[in-house]
Design an enzyme around this catalytic site. Structure first.
Site, PDB file in Angstrom:
ATOM      1  N   HIS A  28      25.756  85.225 -19.999  1.00 39.71           N
ATOM      2  CA  HIS A  28      27.118  84.733 -20.235  1.00 39.71           C
ATOM      3  C   HIS A  28      28.132  85.705 -19.626  1.00 39.71           C
ATOM      4  O   HIS A  28      29.152  85.298 -19.062  1.00 39.71           O
ATOM      5  CB  HIS A  28      27.344  84.593 -21.743  1.00 39.71           C
ATOM      6  CG  HIS A  28      28.409  83.622 -22.127  1.00 39.71           C
ATOM      7  ND1 HIS A  28      28.708  83.324 -23.438  1.00 39.71           N
ATOM      8  CD2 HIS A  28      29.280  82.883 -21.389  1.00 39.71           C
ATOM      9  CE1 HIS A  28      29.693  82.440 -23.482  1.00 39.71           C
ATOM     10  NE2 HIS A  28      30.060  82.160 -22.252  1.00 39.71           N
TER      11      HIS A  28
ATOM     12  N   GLU B  19      19.055  87.799 -26.501  1.00 40.28           N
ATOM     13  CA  GLU B  19      20.091  88.739 -26.090  1.00 40.28           C
ATOM     14  C   GLU B  19      20.382  88.647 -24.597  1.00 40.28           C
ATOM     15  O   GLU B  19      21.525  88.863 -24.160  1.00 40.28           O
ATOM     16  CB  GLU B  19      19.710  90.173 -26.480  1.00 40.28           C
ATOM     17  CG  GLU B  19      19.641  90.402 -27.977  1.00 40.28           C
ATOM     18  CD  GLU B  19      20.936  90.048 -28.696  1.00 40.28           C
ATOM     19  OE1 GLU B  19      22.018  90.202 -28.107  1.00 40.28           O
ATOM     20  OE2 GLU B  19      20.870  89.609 -29.864  1.00 40.28           O
TER      21      GLU B  19
ATOM     22  N   HIS C 121      23.081  86.220 -23.901  1.00 42.15           N
ATOM     23  CA  HIS C 121      24.419  86.810 -23.954  1.00 42.15           C
ATOM     24  C   HIS C 121      24.734  87.540 -22.640  1.00 42.15           C
ATOM     25  O   HIS C 121      25.848  87.469 -22.122  1.00 42.15           O
ATOM     26  CB  HIS C 121      24.512  87.812 -25.105  1.00 42.15           C
ATOM     27  CG  HIS C 121      24.587  87.200 -26.467  1.00 42.15           C
ATOM     28  ND1 HIS C 121      25.528  86.261 -26.819  1.00 42.15           N
ATOM     29  CD2 HIS C 121      23.844  87.425 -27.593  1.00 42.15           C
ATOM     30  CE1 HIS C 121      25.363  85.924 -28.088  1.00 42.15           C
ATOM     31  NE2 HIS C 121      24.350  86.617 -28.573  1.00 42.15           N
TER      32      HIS C 121
END
Length: 681
Positions: A476, A470, A473
């Site tokens: 990102h 996670e 992410h």
């Protein structure tokens, strides 16, 4: 009116939402004002007397809807992370209204005419690469939304979109209710034999919080195979746990099986109206896969070897079970995880519970996840106890770039609670955008079992991997460096978005990272190197199970969304599942799909309809990238910079596979994935 905290940008660092001021009564007025503002702005852009330009049309759309964006980013995180009856009611009311608002923009003929005019002259507008891609993506978005349909067809589309919005929202609410209702209550501690003392204590605390003091409560996660099945020694308790898990969403107590059929039917009808044979074809046309045949070719290549691996594993588990109890009979789904752990412990001399004292949440987070990000990307973190989240358990960290400048905020909401949906996910509260001058504020949600007060939170290895995943992410989002919000962070195709998060998992077991965080919670001694080496090696043994479990869910999703309009009447969800898995060659009763229809939130309440294949599709890129990171051609720090600048920072502003090739130097290859999953024979 101005007292509503959503009506103006937050004055907190990085525009962190002012959670201390936000109340439930603020949401609906902010949504109503935000939707009205958005519609007014969109209509003004569409009706402008001036000829369309990139600035007065596309950029203007990018700037529109500020209030709506602020409230939606907060509310929909809350709806998943800390829901109440009030937020559920608001969400149910809002879903069809938001669908109607989206249609009001995307089906506006004047607005589409302006977009189309710009698109047709795009090569002569002098646009930058990002501007040109933004215009192309807007044109594609309008066309795929039905902008080219006639008035009658658009009216039908609007009605279906509103019904879908309501149905998917109801589906998600039903999952939370069914999962909470399926909590397994036990009246004696002996029934928890096999669980670690901390897990037993957590079950007692859980029961107490649910009003059952003196009992033990095992809450379910939103997957079929509950992780606790690996430890429960009582076969009858395991059976009860599995039946509770698999039964969610079916029967008179929950309409989700019927809702799933209705959602799939509506999606099939919508796809046909838009010119596609089925919903899956419609979805993948705008993904990196491009065609359903490409997806099916990859999945077919994996099914045979995965099933063969799983059957070999089943045979070994059956031998082990019969050695312990000759009268045990057939290996069932509720036996698989338990005997897998037993076989792993014997063959690889590794006990999953032996890892947990070395995997304390705080050390894994700070000295593992954050430390890896520092080593790979050069960024640093500082907890901001002066900033608050939406729940007392939410923590806020400021993230600093390599030069010490502020990069954004990271929020962590790590523990399970009845008001939080199952699983793990990342949300964005503020998107990075050069146009708006904003930096990222992102949050990770997990469902780690909360320990009793005063006890450390000891993680499983799966928890650790999820934490790293996670945070991939989150990176990102944090590393996004784009001009337009449309492209910010994780705004990439669904079958690409899991790629960066999967890559980030590689650091969890990397020796220099592991040595920094895996220390015994009581003695401080580092985890013996051979312990994790054995665990990683042991995971290969269960690869058949994990791949079949995943593929079962993937093919179930695919089957639901390959139906055509002449196949949508009177669907019995249980019979449909059985037929779909049998046709795919995945009808292994001892390995249920990772998600059954009744609680398959990804596809019936989230954005993964016809997209659950994305995880394995992205893993092709992930396995290839891990190989690149480890090839020794440059330092990890140098590689991290290439990966950040060439891919993570670009968001959706470039074609995803072009971004991949920019640092990899070639197109992705599937062989590293086949080797990783033991599917080469």
């Amino acid at each position: 009116m101005t007292s509503n905290p959503f009506f103006e940008p937050s004055t907190l660092p990085y525009q962190l939402p002012p959670f201390a001021e936000i109340r439930a009564e603020h949401y609906l007025p902010a949504f109503e004002a935000g939707m009205a503002e958005k519609l007014e702005e969109v209509n003004a852009i569409a009706a402008a007397a001036d000829a369309p330009t990139f600035a007065n049309t596309v950029v203007a759309l990018e700037r529109s809807g500020a209030v709506l964006t602020r409230v939606a980013n907060v509310f929909f995180n809350i709806a998943s992370s800390d829901s109440t009856k009030e937020t559920e009611a608001i969400e149910a009311e809002l879903s069809p209204k938001l669908a109607a608002l989206s249609d009001a923009m995307l089906l506006n003929p004047q607005l589409f005419a302006r977009i189309r005019a710009l698109y047709e002259q795009r090569d002569s507008l002098g646009l930058s690469a990002e501007e040109s891609r933004l215009l192309e993506r807007y044109h594609t978005r309008f066309v795929r939304a039905g902008a080219a349909l006639n008035d009658t067809e658009q009216d039908q589309l609007r009605a279906w979109n509103m019904e879908l919005a309501s149905a998917t929202t109801e589906f998600g609410h039903n999952i939370l209710a069914a999962t909470n209702a399926a909590t397994l209550l036990l009246d004696s501690e002996e029934q928890l034999a096999g669980l670690a003392p901390t897990a037993v204590a957590a079950a007692a605390e859980n029961a107490k919080s649910l009003g059952h003091e003196g009992e033990w409560a095992l809450s379910l996660q939103n997957v079929s195979n509950q992780p606790v099945l690996a430890d429960l020694a009582d076969r009858d308790v395991r059976h009860r746990m599995m039946m509770a898990s698999l039964g969610r969403g079916f029967g008179a107590s929950s309409p989700n099986s019927e809702l799933a059929g209705r959602i799939a039917s509506l999606r099939a009808a919508r796809a046909a109206l838009l010119g596609y044979p089925d919903h899956a074809t419609y979805i993948v046309a705008d993904q990196t896969a491009k065609t359903p045949e490409a997806v099916e070719e990859m999945l077919t290549r994996l099914i045979g070897p995965a099933v063969a691996n799983a059957e070999r594993e089943a045979a070994e588990l059956t031998v082990a079970m019969h050695a312990a109890d000759p009268a045990a009979g057939e290996l069932h789904s509720w036996d698989w995880l338990y005997w897998s752990e037993k076989v792993r412990a014997e063959r690889f001399s590794v006990d999953a519970d032996a890892l947990r004292p070395y995997l304390e949440l705080e050390r894994v987070l700070r000295d593992g996840v954050f430390y890896a990000a520092q080593q790979v990307y050069g960024i640093t973190f500082q907890e901001r106890t002066d900033l608050v989240g939406y729940h007392p358990e939410v923590r806020v960290f400021e993230v600093f770039d390599t030069d010490g400048s502020g990069l954004g905020l990271f929020l962590g909401d790590f523990f399970a609670r009845p008001s939080k949906r199952g699983g793990a996910w990342m949300n964005s509260l503020v998107d990075q955008s050069g146009l708006e001058g904003t930096k990222a504020v992102v949050i990770n949600n997990l469902n780690i079992v909360k320990p009793p007060a005063g006890d450390p939170a000891l993680l499983t290895w799966d928890n650790v991997r999820t934490l790293f995943h996670e945070f991939g992410h989150a990176l990102h989002g944090l590393f996004s460096d784009v001009q337009y919000p449309f492209f910010s962070g994780t705004q990439v195709p669904r079958d690409f978005v899991e790629f960066p998060s999967q890559v980030n998992e590689m650091w969890a077991a990397r020796p220099e990272i592991l040595a920094n965080y895996a220390h015994h919670v009581e003695t401080g001694e580092p985890m013996p190197a051979e312990l994790i080496e054995k665990r990683v090696a042991a995971e290969q043994f269960g690869e058949g199970f994990r791949t079949v479990e995943y593929l079962g869910a993937t093919l179930l999703d695919w089957a639901w969304h390959r139906i055509t309009t002449d196949q949508t009447s009177d669907i019995d969800a249980e019979l449909f599942e059985e037929a779909a898995l049998h046709k795919a060659g995945l009808a292994l009763t001892a390995i249920p799909p990772r998600y059954r229809t009744g609680y398959f939130a990804h596809i019936f309440a989230g954005g993964y309809g016809a997209g659950y294949y994305s995880y394995i599709w992205s893993e092709v890129l992930d396995a290839d990238t891990v190989e690149w990171f480890e090839d020794g051609a440059a330092t990890i720090r140098d590689k991290g910079e290439q990966f950040r600048r060439g891919l993570l920072a670009r968001g959706g502003s470039v074609d995803p596979l072009t971004a991949f090739e920019s640092f990899r130097g070639r197109a992705p290859e599937i062989q590293p994935l086949l080797v990783r999953r033991g599917l080469t024979t």
